[in-house]
Design an enzyme around this catalytic site. Structure first.
Site, PDB file in Angstrom:
ATOM      1  N   CYS A  85      15.733  36.946 -70.816  1.00 45.07           N
ATOM      2  CA  CYS A  85      17.036  36.893 -70.794  1.00 45.07           C
ATOM      3  C   CYS A  85      17.259  35.216 -71.204  1.00 45.07           C
ATOM      4  O   CYS A  85      16.846  35.029 -72.285  1.00 45.07           O
ATOM      5  CB  CYS A  85      17.940  37.223 -69.456  1.00 45.07           C
ATOM      6  SG  CYS A  85      19.504  37.583 -69.552  1.00 45.07           S
ATOM      7  N   HIS A 202      15.513  42.629 -68.336  1.00 47.94           N
ATOM      8  CA  HIS A 202      15.105  42.078 -67.335  1.00 47.94           C
ATOM      9  C   HIS A 202      13.806  43.010 -66.649  1.00 47.94           C
ATOM     10  O   HIS A 202      14.431  43.774 -65.964  1.00 47.94           O
ATOM     11  CB  HIS A 202      16.172  41.853 -66.235  1.00 47.94           C
ATOM     12  CG  HIS A 202      17.044  40.609 -66.466  1.00 47.94           C
ATOM     13  ND1 HIS A 202      16.767  39.319 -66.018  1.00 47.94           N
ATOM     14  CD2 HIS A 202      18.270  40.592 -66.934  1.00 47.94           C
ATOM     15  CE1 HIS A 202      17.703  38.532 -66.339  1.00 47.94           C
ATOM     16  NE2 HIS A 202      18.510  39.237 -67.132  1.00 47.94           N
ATOM     17  N   GLU A 204      11.941  42.170 -64.347  1.00 48.16           N
ATOM     18  CA  GLU A 204      11.753  42.150 -62.863  1.00 48.16           C
ATOM     19  C   GLU A 204      12.728  42.844 -62.308  1.00 48.16           C
ATOM     20  O   GLU A 204      12.530  43.116 -61.067  1.00 48.16           O
ATOM     21  CB  GLU A 204      11.732  40.343 -62.675  1.00 48.16           C
ATOM     22  CG  GLU A 204      13.119  40.061 -62.476  1.00 48.16           C
ATOM     23  CD  GLU A 204      13.702  39.635 -63.882  1.00 48.16           C
ATOM     24  OE1 GLU A 204      13.329  40.087 -64.747  1.00 48.16           O
ATOM     25  OE2 GLU A 204      14.991  38.849 -63.816  1.00 48.16           O
TER      26      GLU A 204
END
Lengths: 230, 83
Positions: A85, A202, A204
């Protein structure tokens, strides 16, 4: 297996990234943007956030801070470097790959789950995916529209620098599945050497089932295993 | 002292979602003759320098290193002497 997780003023996904790196068996360490030497780390993740309030252009200020020198060296040495990002925006501003990320076509901040298709599984981060595999991963950005001129895009395809594309649930790359107007639905790119991947979604935030998907965890696992071998 | 004004605009062919959104809003307000809107970024830099030419050269360097993104931007620089 120490992995540097970079922290700029306004980075806010650093602890989530540290958690994902730990889940994948790595040892994350937060590194402030003032540190230039990253020689003691086997890899690095540039997490998302709003570094410097997105002033000038998202990632533009961060890409001129001292830590970039260390990151650049890592990229050149073939160590795995992942930009997520805002981290992807910083990586492109720093010239780690080609093209740029600019304002979404609908001029809005978009935060939602999307599907992306693995176009290149030869990078450290995508080695555990099949080519064409569809991942469910969230996005959250206002400046995520990938843009490159025709000549650059051509060069990127020839050098396998396109890593992810936005697609629908079945893996079809369609206009409806393109959340931000990215050229050719591009969601993630890499450098010529394939060791630095920059993506807007993302991973994560999709690293445990309890979050709604763990499709992103393999990116960190791939990174850690690759780092062990170098 | 000099004042350098940098105008940063999108290259021809690069879409400007902000400009397009403003255009649409103007159309909603009844300005149906508005066909295109472009937004620019303008940066004023107050600085010391030997002469206008040197200042312009230096600001050009600033544009290349930070202020503009060569992938999507064109820029113009104007320099004037100030008190």
């Amino acid at each position: 297996m120490k992995i540097a997780v970079t922290k700029f003023l306004g980075t806010n996904c650093d602890l989530d990234v540290c958690h994902a790196v730990k889940l994948a068996g790595g040892e994350p360490e937060l590194v402030f943007f003032t540190q230039e030497n990253l020689d003691s780390y086997k890899g690095a993740v540039i997490p998302g956030g709003f570094s410097y309030g997105d002033y000038l252009r998202a990632g533009a200020i961060s890409a001129r801070t001292p830590i970039i020198k260390g990151l650049k060296k890592m990229v050149e040495e073939g160590k795995p470097v992942l930009g997520i990002c805002n981290g992807a925006q910083i990586g492109l501003e720093a010239g780690f790959s080609k093209g740029t990320l600019t304002n979404n076509l609908n001029a809005k901040f978009i935060c939602k789950w999307v599907y992306i298709r693995v176009e290149n599984n030869k990078t450290p981060f995508t080695q555990y995916y099949k080519k064409g595999e569809v991942l469910k991963i969230p996005i959250a950005h206002a400046e995520g529209r990938f843009y490159a001129d025709d000549e650059t895009l051509d060069y990127m395809y020839k050098n396998n620098m396109i890593v992810f594309k936005y697609c629908d649930e079945t893996g079809e790359v369609t206009e409806e599945a393109n959340p931000n107007g990215s050229i050719d639905n591009i969601a993630g790119v890499c450098n010529e050497n394939q060791n630095c991947v920059l993506l807007m979604p993302h991973p994560e935030r999709a690293s445990e089932k309890i979050l709604g998907s763990d499709d992103g965890l393999k990116m960190f696992k791939g990174m850690i295993d690759y780092a062990k071998r170098i | 002292m000099y004042k350098a004004t940098v105008i940063i605009k999108l290259k021809k062919g690069v879409l400007n979602p902000e400009g397009r959104t403003i255009q649409r809003a103007l159309n909603f307000l009844g300005f149906n003759n508005v066909k295109e809107v472009q937004t620019y970024k303008m940066i004023d830099i107050i600085m010391e320098g030997e002469n206008e030419e040197k200042v312009k050269e230096e600001v050009e360097e600033m544009c290349k290193k930070l202020l503009a993104n060569p992938v999507i931007h064109d820029y113009e620089i104007k320099v004037e002497k100030i008190e």
